[in-house]
Structures are given as C-alpha cells and as structure tokens.
Design an enzyme around this catalytic site. Structure first.
Site, PDB file in Angstrom:
ATOM      1  N   VAL A  51       0.842  -1.204   0.000  1.00 39.97           N
ATOM      2  CA  VAL A  51       0.000   0.000   0.000  1.00 39.97           C
ATOM      3  C   VAL A  51       0.876   1.252   0.000  1.00 39.97           C
ATOM      4  O   VAL A  51       0.553   2.252  -0.652  1.00 39.97           O
ATOM      5  CB  VAL A  51      -0.943   0.013   1.224  1.00 39.97           C
ATOM      6  CG1 VAL A  51      -1.736   1.318   1.296  1.00 39.97           C
ATOM      7  CG2 VAL A  51      -1.897  -1.178   1.186  1.00 39.97           C
ATOM      8  N   CYS A  52       1.993   1.195   0.707  1.00 40.20           N
ATOM      9  CA  CYS A  52       2.847   2.377   0.903  1.00 40.20           C
ATOM     10  C   CYS A  52       3.250   3.087  -0.395  1.00 40.20           C
ATOM     11  O   CYS A  52       3.128   4.308  -0.479  1.00 40.20           O
ATOM     12  CB  CYS A  52       4.092   2.009   1.706  1.00 40.20           C
ATOM     13  SG  CYS A  52       3.695   1.445   3.388  1.00 40.20           S
ATOM     14  N   PRO A  53       3.710   2.352  -1.435  1.00 38.60           N
ATOM     15  CA  PRO A  53       4.111   3.095  -2.632  1.00 38.60           C
ATOM     16  C   PRO A  53       2.953   3.836  -3.291  1.00 38.60           C
ATOM     17  O   PRO A  53       3.144   4.908  -3.854  1.00 38.60           O
ATOM     18  CB  PRO A  53       4.698   2.019  -3.557  1.00 38.60           C
ATOM     19  CG  PRO A  53       4.177   0.722  -3.044  1.00 38.60           C
ATOM     20  CD  PRO A  53       3.980   0.915  -1.573  1.00 38.60           C
ATOM     21  N   ILE A  56       2.670   7.146  -1.239  1.00 42.10           N
ATOM     22  CA  ILE A  56       3.826   8.039  -1.378  1.00 42.10           C
ATOM     23  C   ILE A  56       3.869   8.638  -2.777  1.00 42.10           C
ATOM     24  O   ILE A  56       4.082   9.844  -2.949  1.00 42.10           O
ATOM     25  CB  ILE A  56       5.130   7.286  -1.049  1.00 42.10           C
ATOM     26  CG1 ILE A  56       5.100   6.800   0.401  1.00 42.10           C
ATOM     27  CG2 ILE A  56       6.345   8.175  -1.287  1.00 42.10           C
ATOM     28  CD1 ILE A  56       6.135   5.747   0.725  1.00 42.10           C
TER      29      ILE A  56
END
Length: 199
Positions: A51-53, A56
């Site tokens: 999920v993080c990319p 960001i």
C-alpha cells in the site's frame, strides 16, 4: 500504539532526521525549518511494501498542488535513508517509487514515531499516521489508519485548504467544504445565514 506527545492545538513535536531529498541527496532536516509553511507529515509502515508506494507516489505526484498552498509534504518510516534511496531507485513497475518530489525521512530509532504516537511497538513499525501542522508549527489535524488502508490525497488537500481558510477569514467550514463553498460565521445569530440556505 504509543501515546506520544502530539496534541491538537499545541506545537507539533520537533524532529531532526536524515532525509532523502527530491534531488536524491541525503540531508538532515528538522520540522522547525518549515515554520512559515503548512506541513503535511505522514508516516508509513515500511519501504518495499504494497500500500505504501501507492500513497507516497500519490503525494509526490501532487507536490506542486501542496506547494501552491505554501505546504510542504514530508514522509517518514523506520527504514534507513539508504533503504529509502534504494526504493526510490527501484522502477515503479517493480514496486519501487521512482523519482520523488517530496523528502522521505528516516526514523530508525523510532523516536519520531514514538513522539507522534504512531509506533506499533510489537512490530517496531509505524501506523499510517498523518499530521497537518500550520505555519506557526501548531498541530491542527491527526488521522491514524491501521496498516491495510491507504489515505486520500484529495481529502488532505481539502483539509489544508479549509484550515487555511479559517485562519484567514475566521469563519468555520462545514462538512465536505471545498473552496468556493459557503462557510459559517461562528456566531449564534450570524450562523443562521448559512443554515437558512439548507434544505
């Protein structure tokens, strides 16, 4: 989750940390150097995850919109700055970030995550905390998501715009407010002007 020192209406906890800057260089930055600007400061659990990319990259892609609002976006995780750089240098099609338009800071000792109350102590990572800090360094908004769900950049932009509007005009913003929408005068009688238009 740690209790932390971040409280709405009070100065945001200052930090100094090494960041990977948009030019790919390492630089020590502190929150205090952004006084005079709004800051969106968000935590994410780990580099090289799923999920993080998406979050960001979404913030980075819209960095210019935040800049027009005199707002700096800063991301943070417990990974080292070397790990951040490796992830930035990994192509997007392979789960990497690609070039960034925002700094990503490193919090390997977990002190910043602890200060902001987002540390998931049993795993040593941070929850998806997001903090809107105004141009005087005062914390205006906190949201913390559990790990599996990402955040909406549209909503963060809307919140920054709403706080800036109230700072400037002294009126308050109703649910779902967007620039150009009606606001409410925070007065028993004057507020009726807004409520009289409601269906």
């Amino acid at each position: 989750m740690s209790s932390g020192n971040a409280k709405i209406g009070y100065p945001a906890p200052n930090f100094k940390a090494t960041a990977v800057m948009p030019d790919g260089q390492f630089k020590d930055i502190s929150l205090s150097e952004y006084k005079g600007k709004y800051v969106v400061f968000f935590f994410y659990p780990l580099d090289f995850t799923f999920v993080c990319p998406t979050e960001i990259i979404a913030f980075s892609d819209r960095a210019d919109e935040f800049k027009k609002l005199n707002c700096q976006v800063i991301g943070a995780s417990v990974d080292s700055h070397f790990c951040h750089l490796a992830w930035i240098n990994t192509p997007k099609k392979q789960g990497g970030l690609g070039p960034m338009n925002i700094p990503l800071i490193s919090d390997p000792k977990r002190t910043i995550a602890q200060d902001y109350g987002v540390l998931k102590a049993d795993e040593g990572i941070s929850f998806r905390g997001l903090f809107i800090i105004d141009d005087k360094g005062i914390l205006r908004q906190i949201t913390i998501n559990d790990l599996p769900v990402g955040r909406s950049v549209d909503e963060i932009i809307r919140l920054v715009q709403a706080f800036q509007f109230t700072d400037k005009h002294g009126e308050v913003c109703p649910a779902g407010w967007k620039p150009g929408s009606d606001t409410i005068k925070p007065d028993v009688n004057k507020s009726k002007e807004y409520f009289s238009k409601q269906k």
